[in-house]
Design an enzyme around this catalytic site. Sequence first.
Site, PDB file in Angstrom:
ATOM      1  N   ILE A 108       6.867  -8.277   2.512  1.00 52.96           N
ATOM      2  CA  ILE A 108       7.457  -7.315   3.433  1.00 52.96           C
ATOM      3  C   ILE A 108       6.430  -6.385   4.023  1.00 52.96           C
ATOM      4  CG2 ILE A 108       9.830  -7.346   2.621  1.00 52.96           C
ATOM      5  CD1 ILE A 108       9.267  -5.138   0.770  1.00 52.96           C
ATOM      6  N   GLY A 109       5.188  -6.562   3.625  1.00 53.90           N
ATOM      7  CA  GLY A 109       4.183  -5.730   4.262  1.00 53.90           C
ATOM      8  C   GLY A 109       2.859  -5.905   3.556  1.00 53.90           C
ATOM      9  N   SER A 110       1.798  -5.547   4.236  1.00 50.38           N
ATOM     10  CA  SER A 110       0.524  -5.562   3.546  1.00 50.38           C
ATOM     11  C   SER A 110      -0.351  -4.490   4.162  1.00 50.38           C
ATOM     12  CB  SER A 110      -0.129  -6.939   3.631  1.00 50.38           C
ATOM     13  OG  SER A 110      -0.289  -7.310   4.966  1.00 50.38           O
ATOM     14  N   GLY A 111      -1.222  -3.996   3.327  1.00 51.67           N
ATOM     15  CA  GLY A 111      -2.092  -2.930   3.803  1.00 51.67           C
ATOM     16  C   GLY A 111      -3.441  -3.091   3.170  1.00 51.67           C
TER      17      GLY A 111
ATOM     18  N   VAL B 205       2.949  -6.069  -0.298  1.00 54.09           N
ATOM     19  CA  VAL B 205       4.213  -5.669  -0.901  1.00 54.09           C
ATOM     20  C   VAL B 205       5.216  -6.796  -0.709  1.00 54.09           C
ATOM     21  CG1 VAL B 205       6.013  -3.927  -0.940  1.00 54.09           C
ATOM     22  CG2 VAL B 205       3.700  -3.287  -0.305  1.00 54.09           C
TER      23      VAL B 205
ATOM     24  N   LYS C 218       4.454  -4.079  -5.339  1.00 58.71           N
ATOM     25  CA  LYS C 218       3.204  -3.851  -4.624  1.00 58.71           C
ATOM     26  C   LYS C 218       2.083  -4.467  -5.444  1.00 58.71           C
ATOM     27  CE  LYS C 218       0.392  -0.025  -2.990  1.00 58.71           C
ATOM     28  NZ  LYS C 218       0.437   1.411  -2.747  1.00 58.71           N
TER      29      LYS C 218
ATOM     30  N   PHE D 228      -4.663  -1.869   0.571  1.00 57.99           N
ATOM     31  CA  PHE D 228      -4.750  -1.962  -0.877  1.00 57.99           C
ATOM     32  C   PHE D 228      -3.990  -3.143  -1.444  1.00 57.99           C
ATOM     33  CE2 PHE D 228      -5.415   2.696  -0.341  1.00 57.99           C
ATOM     34  CZ  PHE D 228      -6.774   2.614  -0.563  1.00 57.99           C
ATOM     35  N   GLY D 229      -3.340  -3.908  -0.617  1.00 53.83           N
ATOM     36  CA  GLY D 229      -2.652  -5.057  -1.155  1.00 53.83           C
ATOM     37  C   GLY D 229      -1.410  -5.388  -0.355  1.00 53.83           C
TER      38      GLY D 229
ATOM     39  N   ASP E 121      -1.539  11.436   2.325  1.00 50.61           N
ATOM     40  CA  ASP E 121      -1.346  10.298   3.212  1.00 50.61           C
ATOM     41  C   ASP E 121       0.085  10.249   3.738  1.00 50.61           C
ATOM     42  OD1 ASP E 121      -2.262   8.130   4.590  1.00 50.61           O
ATOM     43  OD2 ASP E 121      -2.066   6.712   2.941  1.00 50.61           O
TER      44      ASP E 121
END
Length: 910
Positions: free
Chosen positions: A721-724, A729, A744, A726-727, A850
């Site tokens: 469902i997502g990534s950024g 999700v 996560k 740091f890793g 953040d």
Amino acid sequence: MTHSCVSYEWVLLIFFHGILLMSMSSCLKSKTVPALANETDRLALLDFKNRITQDPLQIMSSWNDSVHFCNWLGVTCGPSSKRVMALNLTAKKLSGSIPPSIGNLTYLTGIYLRNNSFYDEIPQEVGRLQRLQLLNLSQNSFGGKLPTNLSYCTQLRVLDVAYNNLVGQIPGHLSSLSKLVNLSLGVNNLIGSIPAWIGNFSSLNVLGLHRNNFQGSIPSELGRLSRLRVLRLSVNNLSGTIPPQIYNISSIYFFSVTYNQLHGSLPSDVGFTLPNLQIFYGSANNFTGPIPKSFSNASQLRSLDLAQNGLIGTVPQNLANLQGLRWLNLGENSLGKGKDGDLSFLNFLANCTSLEYLSLGANNFGGVLPSSIANLSTQLSILVMGENKIHGNIPTGIENLVNLNLLGLENNYLGGTLPHVLGKLQELNILDLRNNIFFGPIPSTLGNLTTLTELYMDGNRFEGRIPPSLGNCQNLLLLNLSHNNLSGTIPKQVMGLSSLSIYLDLSYNFFIGALPFEVGNLVHLTKLDLSKNKILGKIPTTLGTCISLEYLYLGGNSFEGVIPQSLKNLRGLEDIDLSHNKLYGHIPEFLSKLLALKHLNISYNDFEGEVPSEGIFANASAISIFGNEKLCGGVQELNLSSCSSKHPKLNRRLLALRIIIPVTCITIFVLLLLYFFPMCSTVKKLREGALTTSSFEDWQLPISYAELLESTNGFSKNNLIGSGSFGSVYRGVLSRNGAIVAIKVLNLQQQEASTSFINECNALRSIRHRNLLKIFSACSSIDHKGNDFKSLIFEFMCNGSLDQWLHPKNDEQPQRNKLSFIQRLNIAIDVAYALEYLHQHCQTPIVHCDIKPSNILLDEDMVAHVGDFGLVRFLFEASNNPSKTQTLSVGLKGSIGYIPPAWPDWMELK
Ligand SMILES: *[C@@H]1O[C@H](CO)[C@@H](O)[C@H](O)[C@H]1NC(C)=O
Ligand SMILES: *[C@@H]1O[C@H](CO)[C@@H](O)[C@H](O)[C@H]1NC(C)=O
Ligand SMILES: *[C@@H]1O[C@H](CO)[C@@H](O)[C@H](O)[C@H]1NC(C)=O
Ligand SMILES: *[C@@H]1O[C@H](CO)[C@@H](O)[C@H](O)[C@H]1NC(C)=O
Ligand SMILES: *[C@@H]1O[C@H](CO)[C@@H](O)[C@H](O)[C@H]1NC(C)=O
Ligand SMILES: *[C@@H]1O[C@H](CO)[C@@H](O)[C@H](O)[C@H]1NC(C)=O
Ligand SMILES: *[C@@H]1O[C@H](CO)[C@@H](O)[C@H](O)[C@H]1NC(C)=O
Ligand SMILES: *[C@@H]1O[C@H](CO)[C@@H](O)[C@H](O)[C@H]1NC(C)=O
């Protein structure tokens, strides 16, 4: 003569001319041709540089024309050819893609891009590099399929593309790479079966296929790999049995097949046919039969992990011959006969002086706990024997095990009194003694265990007072003393132990006296259970400062008086049980305003007056009010008599002040709202019937990697469902309780990710608030297949992030309407609550660092939850307070009573 002379001169002339020409042409050749070639390389390198998108170390600035490209950082040329032979940019924090022109660097023999952030596909043009011997692209983000043209790189000896996002099958073309020594494809998303032709790679030393989605059986042809030293097949969907030929590859020292669906028994002579074994990981399969005695012949064996299988029989005593054994995990099998003698092998294990980890949990071991456990290695840090049928008591010699971190003896038949020397185990983090038949007092020396984070002593027959010294355990997050015979008053030192955050459970004992007002120190506590005791007096108003409380159980005591108004601050409360006490007075109005409340039990008290009809009280099935004879009103389903309207006489002025003014104000306000925002009549609905946030009990067992794997369909793309940075999700559905969670997974290749994980754990373990993203669990530290795996399991927020609402991508939530003004306002207020809590109400003020729309998540009721604590900073009241700094820098410690089949750091292969 002349003629001949002339002709002679001509001959000479022509001869010299020829030499001149030849020398000229050879001169030209020696100049122009290499000039062209070096230009090709220079252009190809510049093209490579152009594709670099991030270069924080400024590596590429050295790639400029003020120096020859052979001197550019990471470039090595052949000494005479001046052509690029090696490109080494290992761990340079580079991002970018590899351009097709890499294929122009035809002299390349080695490409090393390990540990960067390269992405996109590996270009087919690498197939032009026919001299290539080493290709290491591991620990990047390459996607797509393995290029089939790699098959032309027939000189390849090392092909390492582990830790990327490659998909698809292993192309059949690669069967031409017969010189391979190292084939590492681990930790990708590859599918299909393991090709049998790998068995033809007669030089192969290392075969790493772990952590992919390979299925089918292990081809018996692999048994031909007579030089194989490392075989890693763990975490796939492999089935069938292990071909016997594989057990004949005597050179293997590293053997790992964990987390597959393999079955069959382990060959009895395995230690003879694999005499060089150092590591054998067979956990989490369906292996049956006994543990082969011959393991003892593999004298270099360091690690034997056979957990989570169907093994039976006894543990061979001769494992004690393995002097270097550090890790022995036999948990979750059917070992032992439930009788005396099952544990006699422990008498011999003292020989294994390096043993650090011993798990025998969840088996069928019976008999008496041998006092010889006191002689086990002093290196022992984890001793897990829970869920067996072990009798006897804890020997005093246990004090020798000075490095114990986790002692798990839960769910056995252990008895007797606890030895005082337990207090000498200064490294202890988790002590789990629940559900045994221990009796006698709780030793006051437990207060010396200042590193303790979780203490389970529930379900025994402990008696006497709680020693006040337990209040010294200032790192305790969880204390469970329930279901014992404890008595006396609850010491204020323990009631006020402010580190407690997960839960404090003292239920089902015989505690007397008043509840100490120090209970107000429990500002981080989520669950407080004091039910079924004999506590009397008023509910202290200080309870209202426990703003993290979600579960409050005070039922079955002798509390009296009214419900204190201060409890209205506990906005996160979901479940309240005050039943079977002597409380009286009106049901306070604020209870109907606690929006998170899902259950309220106030039955069998002496409440009187009108039952409110709003909030929780609108749902008759969510409340229990029996046994309060003087109550009236409420919603119809309650079947209470209506309250005869005996309003106290009010004089007109008061009536005007109390009713007319507010009513007028509200009417005007509502009219204004309706005028400006026709949508706002769809007021936020109450949270009833919403996703059942599972009760805390469901989370007591730590989540294993396997469970996460299962819950996300093997971390499938569909669940991403997502990534950024740091890793990634993932969305997962846990089989244990059907809860939908967000997982996560930290990208540990990023150095910052580890720091981020520690920060996040530190931040989250101690704080809870209804507007902060709730963490259920963490799957941390060690993972079974050679790699750290760290993940955090959060509440799933079905409405995504605020960012997605404010800036929808084309294909994202096209059906979603814009946020209304009221929704925006509510979100802003929610975020403000969260920040106020972080800044004002945490023991150590926390700065999120953040806050941005993508870190603000919305639940099904559009309530905002602040998440992503990766960058938090703790503000210290006194920055020169080292002890506090230290406390906070402690990472997440271990897990509870159960350690999944695992792979400690020291075994990571290089
Ligand atoms: C290529 O080689 C020629 C002759 O050795 C040299 O003059 C020229 O500078 C080289 N070019 C590059 C880009 O290295
Ligand atoms: C690579 O070589 C091909 C042909 O040999 C040429 O067309 C192309 O321009 C070269 N690429 C670079 C970046 O030098
Ligand atoms: C070119 O590279 C050299 C080192 O190889 C470096 O000292 C110099 O600063 C670079 N020039 C530019 C303009 O970046
Ligand atoms: C690549 O460079 C790193 C230093 O950046 C060095 O440690 C490593 O040995 C090099 N690898 C090869 C194969 O030359
Ligand atoms: C990756 O490289 C970074 C520096 O860029 C280094 O700190 C880190 O330890 C490396 N990780 C691994 C697994 O080699
Ligand atoms: C393991 O074996 C048991 C019975 O022998 C079977 O019920 C179970 O499904 C098997 N599990 C797997 C993962 O193959
Ligand atoms: C202990 O180790 C020694 C080797 O140092 C070995 O000879 C002995 O048999 C071992 N003892 C047991 C009980 O296995
Ligand atoms: C442990 O606790 C006891 C009593 O609480 C105390 O007497 C003793 O000094 C403490 N220290 C050690 C190291 O046992």
